[in-house]
Design a protein around this motif. Sequence first.
Motif, short mmCIF file in Angstrom:
data_model
loop_
_atom_site.label_atom_id
_atom_site.label_comp_id
_atom_site.label_asym_id
_atom_site.label_seq_id
_atom_site.Cartn_x
_atom_site.Cartn_y
_atom_site.Cartn_z
N ILE A 112 0.84 -1.18 0.00
CA ILE A 112 0.00 0.00 0.00
C ILE A 112 0.88 1.24 0.00
O ILE A 112 1.92 1.27 0.67
CB ILE A 112 -0.96 -0.02 1.23
CG1 ILE A 112 -1.90 1.19 1.18
CG2 ILE A 112 -0.20 -0.05 2.56
CD1 ILE A 112 -3.12 1.03 2.08
N GLY A 113 0.51 2.23 -0.78
CA GLY A 113 1.22 3.50 -0.82
C GLY A 113 0.23 4.60 -0.45
O GLY A 113 -0.89 4.61 -0.97
N ILE A 114 0.62 5.47 0.46
CA ILE A 114 -0.31 6.50 0.92
C ILE A 114 0.30 7.90 0.76
O ILE A 114 1.44 8.15 1.16
CB ILE A 114 -0.67 6.28 2.41
CG1 ILE A 114 -1.34 4.90 2.55
CG2 ILE A 114 -1.60 7.38 2.93
CD1 ILE A 114 -1.61 4.48 3.97
N PHE A 150 3.42 1.17 -6.05
CA PHE A 150 2.92 1.58 -4.74
C PHE A 150 4.02 2.16 -3.86
O PHE A 150 3.76 2.74 -2.82
CB PHE A 150 2.19 0.41 -4.04
CG PHE A 150 3.11 -0.65 -3.49
CD1 PHE A 150 3.68 -0.51 -2.23
CD2 PHE A 150 3.40 -1.80 -4.22
CE1 PHE A 150 4.51 -1.49 -1.70
CE2 PHE A 150 4.23 -2.78 -3.70
CZ PHE A 150 4.79 -2.62 -2.44
N LYS A 151 5.29 2.01 -4.32
CA LYS A 151 6.40 2.52 -3.50
C LYS A 151 6.79 3.95 -3.83
O LYS A 151 7.80 4.44 -3.34
CB LYS A 151 7.63 1.61 -3.68
CG LYS A 151 7.42 0.22 -3.11
CD LYS A 151 8.69 -0.58 -3.12
CE LYS A 151 8.42 -1.98 -2.58
NZ LYS A 151 9.64 -2.79 -2.53
N SER A 152 6.04 4.61 -4.72
CA SER A 152 6.41 5.99 -5.04
C SER A 152 5.19 6.82 -5.39
O SER A 152 4.13 6.28 -5.68
CB SER A 152 7.40 6.01 -6.21
OG SER A 152 6.75 5.54 -7.37
N THR A 153 5.38 8.13 -5.37
CA THR A 153 4.29 9.03 -5.78
C THR A 153 4.23 9.04 -7.31
O THR A 153 5.18 8.63 -7.98
CB THR A 153 4.55 10.45 -5.26
OG1 THR A 153 5.86 10.84 -5.66
CG2 THR A 153 4.45 10.48 -3.74
N GLU A 191 8.87 16.00 -1.46
CA GLU A 191 8.22 15.23 -0.41
C GLU A 191 9.26 14.41 0.31
O GLU A 191 10.36 14.21 -0.19
CB GLU A 191 7.19 14.27 -1.01
CG GLU A 191 7.84 13.11 -1.70
CD GLU A 191 7.06 12.61 -2.90
OE1 GLU A 191 5.98 13.13 -3.17
OE2 GLU A 191 7.56 11.71 -3.54
N LEU A 192 8.85 13.92 1.45
CA LEU A 192 9.64 12.90 2.13
C LEU A 192 8.91 11.58 1.96
O LEU A 192 7.68 11.55 1.96
CB LEU A 192 9.76 13.22 3.62
CG LEU A 192 11.04 13.97 4.02
CD1 LEU A 192 11.00 15.38 3.47
CD2 LEU A 192 11.20 13.98 5.52
N THR A 193 9.69 10.51 1.80
CA THR A 193 9.09 9.19 1.62
C THR A 193 9.66 8.23 2.66
O THR A 193 10.86 8.28 2.94
CB THR A 193 9.41 8.68 0.20
OG1 THR A 193 8.73 9.49 -0.73
CG2 THR A 193 8.99 7.23 0.03
N SER A 194 8.81 7.41 3.23
CA SER A 194 9.27 6.36 4.13
C SER A 194 8.75 5.03 3.61
O SER A 194 7.64 4.97 3.11
CB SER A 194 8.68 6.54 5.53
OG SER A 194 8.86 7.85 5.97
N GLY A 195 9.55 3.99 3.76
CA GLY A 195 9.08 2.70 3.28
C GLY A 195 9.47 1.57 4.20
O GLY A 195 10.47 1.65 4.91
N ARG A 196 8.66 0.55 4.19
CA ARG A 196 8.99 -0.64 4.95
C ARG A 196 8.72 -1.89 4.13
O ARG A 196 7.62 -2.06 3.59
CB ARG A 196 8.18 -0.70 6.23
CG ARG A 196 8.59 -1.90 7.07
CD ARG A 196 8.08 -1.82 8.47
NE ARG A 196 8.79 -2.81 9.27
CZ ARG A 196 8.33 -3.30 10.42
NH1 ARG A 196 7.20 -2.88 10.91
NH2 ARG A 196 9.03 -4.19 11.09
#
Lengths: 452, 463
Positions: free
Chosen positions: A57-59, A339-342, B43-48
């Motif tokens: 999921i990407g938010i 889903f890992k990026s805008t 933007e800032l991005t965080s991922g897991r």
Amino acid sequence: MSAQPDGAELLALAERVVALAAGDEQVEAVVVRDLGTEIKVYEGEIESLSSAQSQGIGIRVIKGGRQGFAYAGTLDVDVAAETLAEARDNAGFGTVDEFAGLAEPDGVAPAELPLWSDALASFPAARKVALALELERAVRGADPRISGIESAEYVDSMSEAAIVTTTGIRAYSRDTGCYVSTYAMAEQDGEVQTGFGFSVGRDPAELDVDRAATDAAERATRMLGATKPRSERLTVVLDPWVTAQFLGILAFTLNGESVLKGRSLFADRLGEEVASPLVTLVDDPTDIRAFTATEIDGEGLATRRNVLIDGGRLERFVHNAYTARRAGTVSTGSAVRGFKSTPGVGCMATSLVPGSQGQAELVRLAGEGVLVQEVAGLHSGVNPVSGDFSTGAEGLRIRGGELAEPVREFTIASTLQKMLRDVVAVGDDLQWLPMPAAGVSVVITDVTVSGA
Amino acid sequence: MIDESVISRVLGAALRTGGDFAEIFAEDKRSSSALLDDGKVEELTSGRDRGAGIRVVVGETTGFAHTADLSEAGLTAAAEAAAAAARSGGGGVRTVAFERRDVPPAYRVETYPADVPKARKVELLTRADEAARAAGSAVTQVSASYGDSRRRILVANSDGLLTGDDVVRTLFTVSVVATGDTGMQTGRESVGHTVGWELFDLYDVEELARTAARRALTKLDARPAPSGEMPVVIASGGGGVLFHEACGHGLEADLVGKGASVFKGRVGEQVAAKGVTIVDDGTMAREWGNYAIDDEGHPAQRNVLIEDGVLTDYMWDLLRARKEGRASSGNGRRQSYQHLPMVRMTNTYLLAGDDDPDDIIASTDRGVYVKHLGGGQVNTATGDFVFGMTEAYLIENGEITDPIREGNLIGNGPEVLTRIDALGNDFAMGPPGTCGKDGQGVPVGDGVPTLRVSSLTVGGTAA
């Protein structure tokens, strides 16, 4: 795959996240699930069989003109809530941008495309293995000079994506795809050459294993005995596979983000003649022949047919919601993302409108030149900002309008601007490939060939 | 990450229908990044990403499945799927007793990037943006990006191995577009190490930005690159990718085993000019391709591939090494838990020689001086490679003269190795890289001293 045709499960998760939005923020949730199989065979045995289910999921949160983003590789509801909190926190650090914002419904209904095949979803693993083994056998049997196989594989995927936003977008799409591909090696007098072949489809019945095998064998064997050509300016005929790779680079220069950020050589040239009148370039993700066809873009808007260059005249750039707003226009449904990026902006299914002549006629037309069957290092040798390019190449010399001896270890160089103007013929052999572009044979004059 | 008794039961389930080998690779990766582009922090991005990949080997066949569900039920389902994929008859139950192998971390992180306030990461970007724009009025676009990741892995297999690693990587990149009469030119600079926030004690982001800007500005005055065969001098630290492509990939045992390498069957032979020594070294603390253990649990090693021109060994992963009855060389790597491991490089470099770098240039009558190479590509079966020059100059009468625009260098790996006729005494590692193979990307490093290749084809547009 447990996918319901209506995507209820993924949409429900996206809706739960969006329902948590505060009154002063926009929230977008993209939920993706992909199930795939990859089978590699070697010398008549299965080398590996991978079955992979990935999801995530990407938010995106926009508040006070600032954007933040977070993702997680799971569909766990609790993790989704943490991810929203993280995206919200990240939004506090962006620069305020008056154009920031999610896509809004624009009234264009998504095309209803037959992109999903139940036949693939229920195709047994044993038959997938059989296809891969058949491919390897066919390559080995295609020519006595085939000395080995670097790879022979069957790959498929079933993907679904749901997008929900506080601005009223609620979209879902799913598609299937599969391909077989192989790299063959041919050997003669101690010299080795390689060639690849593939076939793509939405379901396994569309795969042409023999064609993949004979293409690989022919590409490898016809390069045996290749020498380095001397350096000179020549006419080149690009094989469809090569043209498609160039279209991928060209597409970058025609996306709204490159244009707005001053990184496109076509930025100020809308409405001008930028190419030969033979060049009409279209990006159409609703063309189901495209392996990358899709009904919705990365922001949930309907995809549509966009004519970028019409008879040599630059007509349009592609946009997502953000670049469109900033450029004072409307989205062309060209948001691209995982889903890992805008969402970025990009072409999804680019092709040249074909001409009426086959490759053999184009070779005759070229007279003296080179048929380029493969390029290498395009990613490092092209500068899409300046348009300069130089790429490694191999192929066949053209002499007196006929294919002649194989040549390798040379480069071809020009600029994208000049190359577009130097197109003197477009073939009729349109070929959709496992990439966001189709290929067709093209004849281009005055290209620098650097060899010995 | 996973309880030892659960691991044991899951491996048991993986081997319940028979099989020669089973492995669990679990990963928990957190990453964050920030991008400034066109004057705005976008933007800032965080991922897991968290999950486990399980493979089961039966004879020559590998079955593989992965799951994001690290519960015992999730892992068992993946184990059974992998076993079914490997498809064997057999039977019986195997239990596995582990020998826990704790490998000391390759580098002790001083400050975890996750502990650094986000505002400080953003501040780096704005400082870089301002410094690049101040470098010249022709600078028209700047983008700067910051990224960090912390990747914890656990590897357990049916041989009884149980081990893990924890690697932090931090990266900073600046790209600049300069616009002049000749159009637009680009310049880029990036640094990345397997370290934490202390990366910014080692490097000044404003200095990196000025370097990127200088590269773009210099190219505004550049001439088209020449074309044809000529001597090429590669600058210290600027061209390790040449050896990564020209010979590194051809020395990977999986490709060699399939006959898809020009170096197959050539161990012990003179394959490069005397004096040429090439090493792949996963133990170089802080370098981008560094780790304590590979993604199959084998400790990283320093492997000499070519010594004084003689081919000494290939690089190995577990399965290929097992087949040959030898040990892995610590080169089994994978992009993530969703991928099968394969033979990959770490930090690949060419050792320094004795020549004075200035003498190498002075003794070159006409050629190209490549300060910085971009990405490249090789066909391992033929050895043909190509890569782009991102910063290069002409050499005329033994002197570095005008900058030249982008062009490619094209050649053949084994031929280039025999044509190295000068090796400088000024070794340096280059910028961080990502190596792509079979669709998987992994971080790698490279390095070279100043060196000369007596003849290489330069693919430009000038005659």
